[in-house]
Design a protein around this motif. Sequence first.
Motif, PDB file in Angstrom:
ATOM      1  N   VAL A   1     -28.167  -7.173 -30.960  1.00 24.62           N
ATOM      2  CA  VAL A   1     -27.307  -6.933 -31.996  1.00 24.62           C
ATOM      3  C   VAL A   1     -26.059  -6.449 -31.658  1.00 24.62           C
ATOM      4  O   VAL A   1     -25.891  -5.494 -30.820  1.00 24.62           O
ATOM      5  CB  VAL A   1     -28.188  -6.082 -32.844  1.00 24.62           C
ATOM      6  CG1 VAL A   1     -27.270  -5.669 -34.196  1.00 24.62           C
ATOM      7  CG2 VAL A   1     -29.479  -6.794 -33.418  1.00 24.62           C
ATOM      8  N   ILE A   2     -25.221  -7.069 -32.185  1.00 26.29           N
ATOM      9  CA  ILE A   2     -23.602  -6.612 -31.804  1.00 26.29           C
ATOM     10  C   ILE A   2     -23.215  -6.062 -33.220  1.00 26.29           C
ATOM     11  O   ILE A   2     -23.563  -6.715 -34.342  1.00 26.29           O
ATOM     12  CB  ILE A   2     -22.576  -7.518 -31.105  1.00 26.29           C
ATOM     13  CG1 ILE A   2     -22.815  -8.904 -32.033  1.00 26.29           C
ATOM     14  CG2 ILE A   2     -22.918  -7.921 -29.910  1.00 26.29           C
ATOM     15  CD1 ILE A   2     -21.551  -9.850 -31.633  1.00 26.29           C
ATOM     16  N   THR A   3     -22.373  -5.182 -33.104  1.00 32.14           N
ATOM     17  CA  THR A   3     -21.762  -4.628 -34.412  1.00 32.14           C
ATOM     18  C   THR A   3     -20.175  -5.082 -34.187  1.00 32.14           C
ATOM     19  O   THR A   3     -19.503  -4.625 -33.210  1.00 32.14           O
ATOM     20  CB  THR A   3     -21.755  -3.223 -34.831  1.00 32.14           C
ATOM     21  OG1 THR A   3     -21.649  -2.477 -33.479  1.00 32.14           O
ATOM     22  CG2 THR A   3     -23.235  -2.873 -35.424  1.00 32.14           C
ATOM     23  N   VAL A   4     -19.583  -5.420 -35.227  1.00 35.91           N
ATOM     24  CA  VAL A   4     -18.242  -5.703 -34.888  1.00 35.91           C
ATOM     25  C   VAL A   4     -17.386  -4.722 -35.968  1.00 35.91           C
ATOM     26  O   VAL A   4     -17.481  -4.942 -37.063  1.00 35.91           O
ATOM     27  CB  VAL A   4     -17.790  -7.094 -35.278  1.00 35.91           C
ATOM     28  CG1 VAL A   4     -16.127  -7.603 -35.217  1.00 35.91           C
ATOM     29  CG2 VAL A   4     -18.485  -8.009 -34.200  1.00 35.91           C
ATOM     30  N   LYS A   5     -16.425  -4.180 -35.414  1.00 33.55           N
ATOM     31  CA  LYS A   5     -15.636  -3.179 -36.219  1.00 33.55           C
ATOM     32  C   LYS A   5     -14.259  -3.988 -36.735  1.00 33.55           C
ATOM     33  O   LYS A   5     -13.608  -4.451 -36.028  1.00 33.55           O
ATOM     34  CB  LYS A   5     -15.049  -1.860 -35.585  1.00 33.55           C
ATOM     35  CG  LYS A   5     -16.393  -0.969 -35.906  1.00 33.55           C
ATOM     36  CD  LYS A   5     -15.630   0.357 -35.300  1.00 33.55           C
ATOM     37  CE  LYS A   5     -16.521   1.012 -34.175  1.00 33.55           C
ATOM     38  NZ  LYS A   5     -15.625   2.039 -33.304  1.00 33.55           N
TER      39      LYS A   5
END
Length: 110
Positions: free
Chosen positions: A104-108
């Motif tokens: 899971v990646i989080t993109v800011k």
Amino acid sequence: MQRNKQAVALLLAALAAAGSGPSLAADMAAAKAKAGQCFVCHGPDGVAKVPDAPNLAGQNEGYLVKALKDYKSGKRENEMMNAMAKNLSDQDIALVAAYFSSIVITVKAP
Ligand code: HEC
């Protein structure tokens, strides 16, 4: 091809049952073990460790499977990846694709 689809279906079924006990953990452990040979360049977290390698974390599973099959067949050319993919069975490809796509990646937002 058919076998690979079955393997992917099995993995997806396992992923759908997330949190439901040891079989998923075992499947993901097997997938991570198989992906270990990729970590030196693509990173255990799917974020590349060398400048010319792409990040694989969270990538679409189907895209990863296709890319690896194309490297294996020679349809897609890259000396390093052709050599890596040559040794992967359809099931290995399903496992490593499931592993990297599951991160899971989080993109800011900038
Ligand atoms: C020695 C370094 C190295 C290793 C080890 C390695 N890769 Fe790669 N990988 C690369 C490089 C460099 C590219 C970019 C190749 C190109 O331009 O087509 C790449 C490209 C890819 C791509 C295409 C991504 C895209 O966005 O199209 C996939 C998928 C991939 N690798 C998966 C793997 C898997 C799975 C393994 C382990 C079985 C692995 N790689 C091992 C260096 C490596």
